[in-house]
Design a protein around this motif. Structure first.
Motif, PDB file in Angstrom:
ATOM      1  N   ILE A  77      71.419   8.270  48.759  1.00  0.00           N
ATOM      2  CA  ILE A  77      71.017   6.959  48.245  1.00  0.00           C
ATOM      3  C   ILE A  77      70.661   6.009  49.393  1.00  0.00           C
ATOM      4  O   ILE A  77      69.656   5.273  49.346  1.00  0.00           O
ATOM      5  N   GLN A  78      71.490   6.040  50.439  1.00  0.00           N
ATOM      6  CA  GLN A  78      71.212   5.187  51.588  1.00  0.00           C
ATOM      7  C   GLN A  78      69.918   5.597  52.288  1.00  0.00           C
ATOM      8  O   GLN A  78      69.113   4.748  52.704  1.00  0.00           O
ATOM      9  N   ALA A  79      69.696   6.918  52.400  1.00  0.00           N
ATOM     10  CA  ALA A  79      68.463   7.397  53.044  1.00  0.00           C
ATOM     11  C   ALA A  79      67.243   6.986  52.249  1.00  0.00           C
ATOM     12  O   ALA A  79      66.201   6.587  52.809  1.00  0.00           O
ATOM     13  N   LEU A  80      67.323   7.074  50.923  1.00  0.00           N
ATOM     14  CA  LEU A  80      66.198   6.661  50.077  1.00  0.00           C
ATOM     15  C   LEU A  80      65.960   5.166  50.203  1.00  0.00           C
ATOM     16  O   LEU A  80      64.799   4.705  50.240  1.00  0.00           O
ATOM     17  N   SER A  81      67.052   4.406  50.279  1.00  0.00           N
ATOM     18  CA  SER A  81      66.913   2.955  50.434  1.00  0.00           C
ATOM     19  C   SER A  81      66.234   2.605  51.751  1.00  0.00           C
ATOM     20  O   SER A  81      65.352   1.740  51.801  1.00  0.00           O
ATOM     21  N   ILE A  82      66.600   3.305  52.818  1.00  0.00           N
ATOM     22  CA  ILE A  82      65.988   3.054  54.138  1.00  0.00           C
ATOM     23  C   ILE A  82      64.513   3.429  54.110  1.00  0.00           C
ATOM     24  O   ILE A  82      63.642   2.718  54.645  1.00  0.00           O
ATOM     25  N   ALA A  83      64.229   4.597  53.460  1.00  0.00           N
ATOM     26  CA  ALA A  83      62.837   5.049  53.402  1.00  0.00           C
ATOM     27  C   ALA A  83      61.971   4.062  52.635  1.00  0.00           C
ATOM     28  O   ALA A  83      60.800   3.841  52.976  1.00  0.00           O
ATOM     29  N   ASN A  84      62.509   3.487  51.569  1.00  0.00           N
ATOM     30  CA  ASN A  84      61.746   2.516  50.785  1.00  0.00           C
ATOM     31  C   ASN A  84      61.504   1.226  51.566  1.00  0.00           C
ATOM     32  O   ASN A  84      60.535   0.502  51.300  1.00  0.00           O
ATOM     33  N   GLN A  85      62.395   0.942  52.509  1.00  0.00           N
ATOM     34  CA  GLN A  85      62.227  -0.275  53.295  1.00  0.00           C
ATOM     35  C   GLN A  85      61.087  -0.151  54.318  1.00  0.00           C
ATOM     36  O   GLN A  85      60.574  -1.137  54.825  1.00  0.00           O
TER      37      GLN A  85
END
Length: 307
Positions: A289-297
């Motif tokens: 979830i954190q990796a996806l959040s970073i990627a979306n940023q």
């Protein structure tokens, strides 16, 4: 290349998170159900084997109940036979006493008559679940001289078979209403016999102290003793069948346990392994979830180029 149309990092993170969620869902299902293979889609071969063996296990449970019913029927017949032996011994003792000259044989006969009535009562009362092996009617349309009880269930090459234990009633019956061929109602018709009689209907009330009557009494004593021997043999046979039934019931119980263990080895989940895996997957899920959040940023960072 930085693109706002295709976010490679987000797609990779999303795919990884999806796989983690799928594995996490599977692990949670195993923990909640206790099964590693709960349906055919988990493992078709193991599920098929387990389903068949569970069916056979249910059949064995029914076999065990049938053996219990059969053992109870045998036990009732055995108990009745033992009681009949004791009463017949008393009849023999009365005949031996009546052999003594000067004995009032009418009074002795009155005692014997009561013992004979007791023999009939014992035989008629030795019933369990509608089965009476001591007092039968071989002329009845439903009579079968061979009694069987279900003893085993097996499967070989897709074919199933049921094994039975057989008991020959001819060697056990005390009374037969059709032809009087039971141990106690069979008549002594030897050449030395003054008149036909059986253990059940013998009558010495008219016997005197003449040599012929005393000889007939002695033959009667021997005939009753033979009946006791036949009853003892029948009781031994019933005891042997009862022991075999008990051994078979113990074997079926052990077989059911073995099947349960075999099925468990195929489809049960290892809770220690699954609980450890669950904790690891939960951590992977949080990291995904954190990796996806970073990627979306990363797409938001493109805006800084236009400031």
């Amino acid at each position: 290349m930085t693109s706002i149309m295709t976010n490679q990092a987000a797609m990779t993170a999303l795919q990884s998170l999806t796989n983690t969620n799928r594995t996490l869902s599977q692990t949670q299902s195993r923990i909640s159900t206790g099964y590693r293979v709960s349906s055919a889609e988990d493992n078709a071969a193991y599920w098929s084997i387990a389903t068949t063996m569970k069916s056979d296990r249910g059949a064995l449970s029914t076999i065990k109940d049938a053996l219990g019913l059969g053992a109870a029927t045998i036990d009732v017949a055995y108990t009745g036979m033992n009681s009949a032996i004791d009463v017949t011994k008393e009849i023999k003792n009365k005949l031996i006493a009546a052999r003594q000259p000067g004995v009032d044989r009418q009074k002795v006969q009155s005692e014997i008559t009561e013992l004979q009535n007791q023999l009939k009562s014992i035989s008629d009362s030795s019933v369990f679940s509608g089965e009476n092996w001591l007092s039968v009617d071989s002329g009845a349309a439903t009579f079968n001289v061979t009694k069987t009880m279900i003893a085993s269930f097996s499967r070989s090459g897709g074919e199933v078979s049921v094994g039975t234990i057989s008991i020959d009633i001819d060697s056990v019956k005390l009374f037969d209403a059709d032809d009087q061929s039971g141990i106690l109602d069979t008549e002594d018709t030897t050449e030395n016999s003054a008149e036909a009689y059986s253990v059940f209907n013998l009558d010495i009330s008219e016997y005197t102290d003449t040599d012929n009557d005393l000889a007939d009494l002695e033959q009667m004593i021997g005939f009753v003793d033979q009946a006791i021997g036949s009853m003892t043999t029948a009781a031994s046979n019933l005891g042997a069948i009862k022991q075999r039934t008990k051994l078979q019931a113990d074997f079926v119980s052990a077989l059911m346990v073995a099947i349960d263990q075999g099925v468990g080895a195929l489809v049960d989940a290892d809770m220690n392994e699954e609980s450890t895996k669950l904790q690891a997957l939960q951590v992977q899920q949080q990291l995904g979830i954190q990796a996806l959040s970073i990627a979306n940023q990363n797409s938001q960072m493109v805006l800084s180029l236009f400031r």
